[in-house]
Write an enzyme that holds these catalytic residues in place. Sequence first.
Site, short mmCIF file in Angstrom:
data_model
loop_
_atom_site.label_atom_id
_atom_site.label_comp_id
_atom_site.label_asym_id
_atom_site.label_seq_id
_atom_site.Cartn_x
_atom_site.Cartn_y
_atom_site.Cartn_z
N ASP A 9 -13.93 5.78 2.27
CA ASP A 9 -12.75 5.71 3.13
C ASP A 9 -11.97 7.02 3.16
O ASP A 9 -11.42 7.39 4.20
CB ASP A 9 -11.84 4.57 2.65
CG ASP A 9 -10.69 4.33 3.60
OD1 ASP A 9 -10.94 4.19 4.80
OD2 ASP A 9 -9.53 4.30 3.15
N ASP A 10 -11.94 7.74 2.05
CA ASP A 10 -11.19 9.00 2.01
C ASP A 10 -11.82 10.05 2.92
O ASP A 10 -11.11 10.89 3.48
CB ASP A 10 -11.13 9.54 0.57
CG ASP A 10 -10.54 8.53 -0.38
OD1 ASP A 10 -9.38 8.15 -0.19
OD2 ASP A 10 -11.26 8.08 -1.30
N ASN A 27 -0.61 11.67 1.13
CA ASN A 27 0.07 10.53 0.53
C ASN A 27 0.25 10.76 -0.97
O ASN A 27 -0.54 11.48 -1.57
CB ASN A 27 -0.76 9.25 0.73
CG ASN A 27 -0.62 8.69 2.12
OD1 ASN A 27 0.47 8.61 2.65
ND2 ASN A 27 -1.76 8.32 2.72
N ASN A 84 -2.46 6.15 9.21
CA ASN A 84 -2.88 5.44 8.01
C ASN A 84 -4.28 4.88 8.19
O ASN A 84 -4.59 4.31 9.24
CB ASN A 84 -1.89 4.30 7.71
CG ASN A 84 -2.04 3.75 6.31
OD1 ASN A 84 -3.11 3.29 5.94
ND2 ASN A 84 -0.97 3.76 5.54
N LYS A 113 -6.07 -2.20 -0.95
CA LYS A 113 -6.96 -2.06 0.20
C LYS A 113 -7.48 -3.41 0.67
O LYS A 113 -7.50 -3.72 1.86
CB LYS A 113 -8.14 -1.15 -0.14
CG LYS A 113 -7.80 0.32 -0.28
CD LYS A 113 -7.76 1.01 1.08
CE LYS A 113 -7.53 2.50 0.92
NZ LYS A 113 -7.50 3.22 2.19
N TYR A 128 0.85 -1.19 0.00
CA TYR A 128 0.00 0.00 0.00
C TYR A 128 0.88 1.24 0.00
O TYR A 128 1.97 1.22 -0.56
CB TYR A 128 -1.01 -0.04 1.16
CG TYR A 128 -2.17 0.86 0.87
CD1 TYR A 128 -2.95 0.65 -0.27
CD2 TYR A 128 -2.46 1.96 1.66
CE1 TYR A 128 -3.98 1.50 -0.60
CE2 TYR A 128 -3.51 2.81 1.34
CZ TYR A 128 -4.26 2.58 0.21
OH TYR A 128 -5.27 3.42 -0.13
N ARG A 151 -9.10 10.40 -8.49
CA ARG A 151 -8.25 11.13 -7.53
C ARG A 151 -7.47 10.10 -6.70
O ARG A 151 -7.76 9.85 -5.54
CB ARG A 151 -9.11 12.01 -6.61
CG ARG A 151 -8.31 13.01 -5.79
CD ARG A 151 -9.06 13.41 -4.54
NE ARG A 151 -9.34 12.28 -3.68
CZ ARG A 151 -8.48 11.76 -2.80
NH1 ARG A 151 -7.26 12.26 -2.67
NH2 ARG A 151 -8.83 10.73 -2.04
N GLU A 157 -13.56 4.54 -2.91
CA GLU A 157 -12.15 4.87 -2.73
C GLU A 157 -11.65 5.76 -3.86
O GLU A 157 -11.82 5.44 -5.04
CB GLU A 157 -11.33 3.57 -2.72
CG GLU A 157 -9.93 3.71 -2.19
CD GLU A 157 -9.89 4.02 -0.71
OE1 GLU A 157 -9.06 4.86 -0.31
OE2 GLU A 157 -10.66 3.41 0.05
N ASP A 158 -11.07 6.89 -3.48
CA ASP A 158 -10.38 7.77 -4.43
C ASP A 158 -11.27 8.28 -5.57
O ASP A 158 -10.84 8.37 -6.72
CB ASP A 158 -9.12 7.09 -4.98
CG ASP A 158 -8.02 7.02 -3.92
OD1 ASP A 158 -8.21 7.63 -2.85
OD2 ASP A 158 -7.00 6.37 -4.15
#
Length: 557
Positions: free
Chosen positions: A262-263, A404, A448, A167, A96, A149, A239-240
């Site tokens: 999650d973000d 990150n 994290n 993930k 990751y 993203r 995610e993202d």
Amino acid sequence: MSSRRFLIGRDVLLDGRTNKGTAFSIEERQALHIHGLLPPSIATPELQVERFMENLRNMPDDLSRYISLVALQDRNETLFYRVLMQHTQETMPLVYTPTVGLACQKYGLIFAKPKGLFVSILDKGHIYDILLNWPENDVRAIVVTDGERILGLGDLGCNGMGIPVGKLSLYTALAGVAPEYCLPLTLDVGTNNETFLNDKYYLGLRQKRVTGKEYDDFVDEFMRAVTKRFGHQCLIQFEDFANHNAFRFLEKYRDQYCTFNDDIQGTASVAVAGILSSIRITKQKLRDNIFLFYGAGEASIGIADLLVLAMERGGLRAEEARKTIFLVDSKGLVVKNRPTGGLNEEKKRYAHERESITKLVDIVDAIKPTFLIGAAGQGPAFTRDILEKMASFSKHPVIFALSNPTSKAECTALEAYEATNGQCVFASGSPFPNVEYKGKTYVPGQGNNSYIFPGVGLAVVTCRIRHIPEELFYIAAKTLSELVTEEDLAVGLVYPSIEKIHDVSRSIAVKLAEYAYAHNLAALYPKPDNLDEFIKSNQYTAEYQDILPSRWNWPKK
């Protein structure tokens, strides 16, 4: 149990879920018709781990190590997870952040064997049929991205598949969610990344991103297809996704499906956990701090919202809590009626009646924060001048550089400790090495999301939680903070050791399950008498299974 466990012959060795490599016993080799297809020596799992780690450490760079780990996952899934579980601190940055960011950028070059499902906008109207192609029927956790993203790297399109794969590897390695329950998935609607559109190795659709109603209808169809194929208790982790989609999808789907972002929420939970741990060092009440966020996207807004909830649980009204929180976006301090343009609804909650200030150093001067939290993904921004100012406002200034990968971090651990004369409380999104400063060793905490989302996933898949309210992320943050010991705090750690993360995930899962049963959110009935024992008994352990055909009655060695 998957039927693939009953393969025989060379097929056994080619299937990552059944293959044990050189650990097959002589009885298994004979019964499964693979005798002679392997060297005669029989290795223990411990020796296999040792051999792999020896090779891994001798590789020239982290991308090579990432490729080697991915290949091991394809070849021998059990050994892959055994390596991750036994060498978590060493391997987690490889599977990751930060290495996964580089792997996504190079995805077209390093692609070898597909993992998960690729659903493109060209499949619109047939998404359920695509989901039928996935060989597992009991899928309980999906991580999905549209690649717009990725970390702090921007629009990587189809190449973003490395994120869901990574993930879900952590779901298994860090929380013990069985790998067959997990499905990585990418929604490919094109990319606006010109470099990839002109790259002959790019694997995704070569077109600009689809937006608007067509895009929304596509995501709607995906959500419906998942529940039709795998049931309403299947967790869908977003995610993202870009900010403009992330917030509205969370609001749109959170009460209809078992879903979270999650973000927004995972980042918020791990950051608030770090904040709760930090005030044990600073000896200040949560409500007595001033929080300045560099960045006003989904991460910062998510943290701010959960921080308000935490202060509400401490007896403060939401409007009073928001007065302690300030945001900085690309145009400067978020204030009401600023001359540079309007604010979206998320930012408006934190817009203050103040003068407009554009430079971060001037904002720090004006606000005098006790917490400086970076989540803008813009790279070095916390200059020595800013860090020294932070130290002048507080005996123990709290500096969180959460962006990150490492290249996007607002400052390094060394820079923070040196500029504050070793007095700051520091945490980052990517790992930094220990810092030796004036005879003392400081251990930087890594904020994290992997401390949070695997435990959330474990609770959901074991107790079949139907919806995921915001309260669960506050409980996860509080639980994580309470697991930080006085010994951790003494060296600057605001999170438990990564090596304890398997137990941390279970502790979080148990607390979430208790809340879920108390509030009628869990579909698994009856409620287990001992939730800790029940969840522990359902955790994947990366042990080789006996796959001798039942008709063979071989004596045990």
